[in-house]
Write an enzyme that holds these catalytic residues in place. Structure first.
Site, short mmCIF file in Angstrom:
data_model
loop_
_atom_site.label_atom_id
_atom_site.label_comp_id
_atom_site.label_asym_id
_atom_site.label_seq_id
_atom_site.Cartn_x
_atom_site.Cartn_y
_atom_site.Cartn_z
N GLY A 1 0.82 -1.21 0.00
CA GLY A 1 0.00 0.00 0.00
C GLY A 1 0.85 1.26 0.00
O GLY A 1 0.39 2.32 -0.44
N GLU B 1 2.86 -8.39 -0.64
CA GLU B 1 1.54 -8.94 -0.30
C GLU B 1 1.45 -10.45 -0.48
O GLU B 1 0.73 -11.13 0.26
CB GLU B 1 0.45 -8.27 -1.16
CG GLU B 1 0.04 -6.88 -0.69
CD GLU B 1 0.83 -5.78 -1.35
OE1 GLU B 1 1.97 -6.06 -1.81
OE2 GLU B 1 0.33 -4.65 -1.42
N1 3HC Z 1 0.99 -3.04 9.35
C1 3HC Z 1 0.96 -3.01 10.70
N2 3HC Z 1 2.06 -3.04 11.46
C2 3HC Z 1 3.23 -3.10 10.84
C3 3HC Z 1 3.34 -3.15 9.44
C4 3HC Z 1 2.15 -3.10 8.69
N3 3HC Z 1 2.17 -3.09 7.35
N4 3HC Z 1 4.65 -3.25 9.12
C5 3HC Z 1 5.33 -3.24 10.27
N5 3HC Z 1 4.48 -3.15 11.33
C6 3HC Z 1 4.83 -3.07 12.74
C7 3HC Z 1 5.45 -4.36 13.25
O1 3HC Z 1 4.46 -5.26 13.65
C8 3HC Z 1 6.31 -3.87 14.40
O2 3HC Z 1 5.48 -3.71 15.50
P1 3HC Z 1 6.02 -3.99 16.99
O3 3HC Z 1 7.16 -3.04 17.17
O4 3HC Z 1 4.83 -3.70 17.83
O5 3HC Z 1 6.44 -5.42 17.01
C9 3HC Z 1 6.78 -2.51 13.94
O6 3HC Z 1 5.86 -2.12 12.89
C10 3HC Z 1 8.19 -2.46 13.39
O7 3HC Z 1 8.31 -3.47 12.40
P2 3HC Z 1 9.63 -4.36 12.30
O8 3HC Z 1 10.10 -4.77 13.66
O9 3HC Z 1 9.37 -5.40 11.28
O10 3HC Z 1 10.67 -3.25 11.76
P3 3HC Z 1 11.84 -3.41 10.71
O11 3HC Z 1 12.50 -2.09 10.64
O12 3HC Z 1 12.64 -4.62 11.01
O13 3HC Z 1 11.13 -3.67 9.31
C11 3HC Z 1 9.55 -3.31 7.53
C12 3HC Z 1 10.33 -2.69 8.73
C13 3HC Z 1 10.52 -3.69 6.42
C14 3HC Z 1 8.60 -2.27 7.04
C15 3HC Z 1 8.81 -4.57 8.01
O14 3HC Z 1 8.09 -4.27 9.19
C16 3HC Z 1 7.84 -5.13 7.00
O15 3HC Z 1 8.26 -5.82 6.09
N6 3HC Z 1 6.53 -4.87 7.19
C17 3HC Z 1 5.51 -5.42 6.37
C18 3HC Z 1 5.41 -4.68 5.07
C19 3HC Z 1 4.27 -5.24 4.24
O16 3HC Z 1 4.05 -6.42 4.18
N7 3HC Z 1 3.57 -4.34 3.57
C20 3HC Z 1 2.45 -4.71 2.75
C21 3HC Z 1 1.24 -4.73 3.59
S1 3HC Z 1 -0.14 -5.37 2.74
C22 3HC Z 1 -0.68 -4.09 1.82
O17 3HC Z 1 -0.09 -3.05 1.80
C23 3HC Z 1 -1.92 -4.34 1.03
C24 3HC Z 1 -2.26 -3.24 0.13
O18 3HC Z 1 -2.22 -3.68 -1.20
C25 3HC Z 1 -3.61 -2.69 0.39
#
Ligand code: 3HC
Ligand code: NAI
Length: 698
Positions: A102, A125
């Site tokens: 997103g 995703e």
């Molecule tokens: N939603 C909610 N919470 C999230 C999040 C997300 N997308 N991404 C990260 N967080 C939260 C984590 O749960 C964590 O929470 P906590 O401290 O309470 O445990 C905090 O943010 C920090 O995350 P990390 O410890 O993983 O931090 P890093 O710096 O190691 O990594 C990152 C950062 C690379 C952004 C990693 O968190 C990541 O890969 N996040 C997921 C990204 C993702 O999958 N994005 C796609 C989402 S789906 C989407 O967007 C659908 C769309 O098409 C509508």
């Protein structure tokens, strides 16, 4: 006024700035704030262009994954992004950190994109079982081409700024301050009269190349055992080709919503949070973690080398100690060789290799470990030897140093008893190859201090692994559950199945590798030796792991001897049938009075999986694992269990616990009543209707 999005000014440029820690997820307040700020910028005639950027460590890292369990609250992404895209002033997204899912979809709704050199963009995703649902499947193919777009969706792998520029995902890489660069870029757009450039205006033409590409991707998706979301990604991209933009967006919405309902998606989203939850240990404050800035490793064999590489890859200096100079030299050479293979594959550069090698020092003198913050012992699996080493460490290491063992089967408390500081002793169970496998089991004894556990969890994170706490019981979580799973696989060979049938059944379920092929890879003798050590504790059953024992007795140890459950050509890992082994198993079955028959794929799968699930429930019942989700993380990150099935505990719920109990009771009747005993926890949950996946000993 939104608390998480604000509008600032830099001359004629409007700056829309998001500040939603920790990762600027595009949650409802952010969407609302964006809507308000873009409307304000639209209405303000003195603003001639808009820059969108984020405070904190990253641009928007994606949708808020916690919001996926309910329908998206207003304003939703599609109308918001349509309004942003429609703005009649040029908009520039300025990316830093990770613009994912997103997040990058938000950037695609802007007319131009610039990024920091260290930025990465992508669509993860697929790893959450979701089809992008904020316009990405419609805008990305228009911006980057169908092939690039679909490859990004299906692989889930982000690309760096250089690649993004080459693929047309971004327009420029910033030198210097990103905000200043983006503002200058926007000013230039205005000066040059370059107005909005909207992705939605681009039409995609179907070509024979695109058709052939899509066909190939469909073929591949159909081979992804039990997964449905990759096929849905292809459907969405086809909509981008065949439908006008507005209709395509509607179709994306339907497909993305449907993807959220799949078991695959529920499983993978739960794992995302399960991996974060493993770090929470009741009574242990993560902030109390002892600082770990340097490491020592004792034993430069298979595991010691891999652990040393993990440290170096994370930038932590490490001293690797072995019995003498020659052994140390051999280990260091082997590590260099491993890095050189990575250079050849293009995974790291020569400079990267040298930087890692500089961090690894060889030694045969314990005095060199005196200042290490953590020392990990990885010598032969022998209690007397390990105790001798820990006694030496006790004398040598500085106070407060963490003393860890990589043992896979031994009692960590007994190892700790060789020291006068058992509170500093912990098991750190890495998996082979240690520089690649993500799992790290952290084994606590009754004496292990909280700040040691906190530091171990932090170490896992630093090494880019996932740490899971385990009690100090035989096999910890993972290998303990492996025991009955492997027992079933081997027993079925005596009943009439072939190794290939067993492995095929498990691989078509989705396991990364069948268990018998795993034994061949790791060495059939590894498990054999462990069982020999624990002979007195094993079931009184002559068929127990009999096939492995027979192979070992013949010197057929798997890949390293070119023959095991399968045969291997020199230098190849391709499995060929081993007819002699089949004859040997058949003869042994006769000797043991085991009736031979045909086994179906279903029976093989169910017996192995039920054994795994039942033991997992026992591990929970006994408090060896803290939570069912920890068990699932162990299996998906260390044992090749398919993530889209969520791990054995989650999978059990999808089958139904009553059904699992009925299957186990059935095996007790037809196979072995002594062996097949339903775990009390499983029985209780099946009766109460509560899910196994939610169980926790917290
Ligand atoms: N939603 C909610 N919470 C999230 C999040 C997300 N997308 N991404 C990260 N967080 C939260 C984590 O749960 C964590 O929470 P906590 O401290 O309470 O445990 C905090 O943010 C920090 O995350 P990390 O410890 O993983 O931090 P890093 O710096 O190691 O990594 C990152 C950062 C690379 C952004 C990693 O968190 C990541 O890969 N996040 C997921 C990204 C993702 O999958 N994005 C796609 C989402 S789906 C989407 O967007 C659908 C769309 O098409 C509508
Ligand atoms: P290995 O046999 O490859 O290496 C052992 C190393 O220890 C050798 O280099 C040896 O020279 C060295 N060594 C022996 N005695 C020593 C001493 N007194 N001082 C310093 N070094 C000494 O063994 P491997 O496979 O690396 O296993 C090490 C430990 O890791 C064992 O406890 C094993 O159970 C555990 N383990 C192994 C896994 C695997 O897949 N190989 C997986 C997880 C844990």
């Amino acid at each position: 006024m939104s608390e998480v999005v604000r509008l600032e000014r830099s001359g004629r440029i409007g700056l829309v700035i998001i500040d939603n820690p920790p990762v600027n997820a595009i949650s409802r307040p952010v969407r609302q704030g964006l809507l308000e700020c873009f409307r304000k910028a639209a209405a303000d005639r003195s603003i001639e262009a808009v820059v969108l950027l984020c405070d904190g460590r990253t641009f928007i890292a994606g949708a808020d994954i916690a919001e996926f369990d309910a329908p998206m609250a207003q304003p939703t992404c599609h109308p918001l992004f349509a309004e942003m895209e429609a703005l009649d002033k040029p908009t520039v997204a300025a990316l830093h950190g990770t613009a994912l899912g997103g997040g990058f979809e938000t950037a695609l709704a802007c007319h131009y994109r610039v990024a920091n050199p260290g930025a990465r963009v992508g669509f993860p995703e697929i790893n959450l079982g979701i089809v992008p649902g904020a316009g990405g499947t419609q805008r990305l193919p228009r911006v980057a081409g169908v092939q690039n777009a679909l490859q990004m969706f299906l692989s889930g792998r982000p690309v760096d700024a250089e690649q993004a520029l080459a693929m047309g995902l971004i327009d420029a890489i910033a030198d210097g301050d990103l905000r200043a660069f983006a503002v200058a870029y926007a000013n230039r757009l205005v000066d040059e009269g370059r107005g909005p450039r909207r992705a939605c205006d681009v039409a995609i033409e179907r070509t024979p190349e695109i058709d052939a590409f899509l066909q190939e991707q469909r073929r591949r998706a159909s081979r992804m055992r039990g997964r449905v979301v990759p096929g849905m990604d292809i459907d969405a991209v086809e909509a981008a080709i065949d439908l006008p933009f507005g209709k395509g967006i509607e179709r994306e919405q339907e497909i993305s919503d449907a993807s959220l309902e799949t078991t695959e998606s529920r499983a993978m989203r739960r794992l995302f949070f399960a991996e974060k939850a493993t770090g929470r240990i009741p009574g242990v404050d993560p902030a109390s973690a002892r600082p770990l800035a340097s490491g020592g490793i004792i034993g430069g064999g298979t595991m010691g080398r891999g652990i040393a590489m993990s440290f170096a890859n994370a930038g932590i200096p490490v001293t690797l100690l072995d019995v003498d100079r020659a052994a140390v030299g051999k280990s260091i050479d082997a590590i260099r060789g491993e890095y050189q293979r990575s250079v050849k594959k293009g995974r790291i550069t020569e400079d990267g290799l040298e930087a890692c090698m500089r961090l690894i020092k060889g030694s045969d003198d314990y005095a060199d470990l005196a200042e290490a913050d953590v020392v990990i012992e990885a010598v032969f699996e022998n209690m007397a030897l390990k105790k001798k080493i820990f006694a030496k460490l006790d004398k040598t290491c500085k106070p407060g140093a963490i003393l860890a063992s990589n043992t896979s089967t031994l009692d960590v408390a007994e190892i700790a008893s060789a020291t006068k500081r058992p509170a500093d002793v912990v098991g750190l169970h890495f998996f082979s190859p240690a520089h690649i496998m993500r799992l790290l089991e952290i084994v606590r004894t009754d004496a292990t201090a909280g700040d040691v556990l906190a530091a171990s969890m932090q170490l896992a994170k630093t090494l880019r692994k996932v740490g899971v706490l385990s009690g100090n019981a035989y096999g910890f979580i993972g290998n303990r559950m492996m025991d009955p799973y492997g027992r079933e696989a081997e027993r079925m060979l005596l009943e009439g199945a072939t190794p290939r049938q067993v492995d095929d059944a498990l691989e078509s379920f989705g396991m990364a590798m069948g268990i018998l092929a795993v034994y061949d890879m790791a060495g059939v003798d590894v498990g054999y030796k462990v069982r020999e050590e624990r002979k007195d504790l094993l079931p009184d059953d002559p068929s127990f792991y009999r096939s492995s024992s027979m192979l070992v007795e013949r010197g057929w140890l798997g890949q390293k001897t070119g023959v095991g459950f399968y045969r291997y050509e020199a230098g190849s890992r391709e499995r060929h049938d081993n007819p002699e082994a089949l004859e040997m198993f058949a003869a042994e079955a006769k000797r043991l009075g085991i009736k031979r028959r045909d086994l179906t794929q279903d029976e093989i799968e169910q017996r192995c999986l039920c054994a795994l699930i039942n033991e997992g429930a026992k591990v929970l019942e006994e408090g060896v694992a803290l939570r069912a989700s920890d068990v699932d993380v162990v299996y998906t990150s260390g044992y090749g269990f398919p993530r889209h099935r969520g791990g054995p505990m989650f999978y059990a719920d999808t089958v139904g616990l009553k059904e699992i109990c009925a299957r186990i009771d059935g095996f007790a009747k037809t196979l072995d009543p002594q062996y097949w005993q339903v775990s009390a926890l499983l029985r209780e949950l099946a009766a109460s209707g509560k899910p196994l996946a939610d169980c926790a000993n917290e």
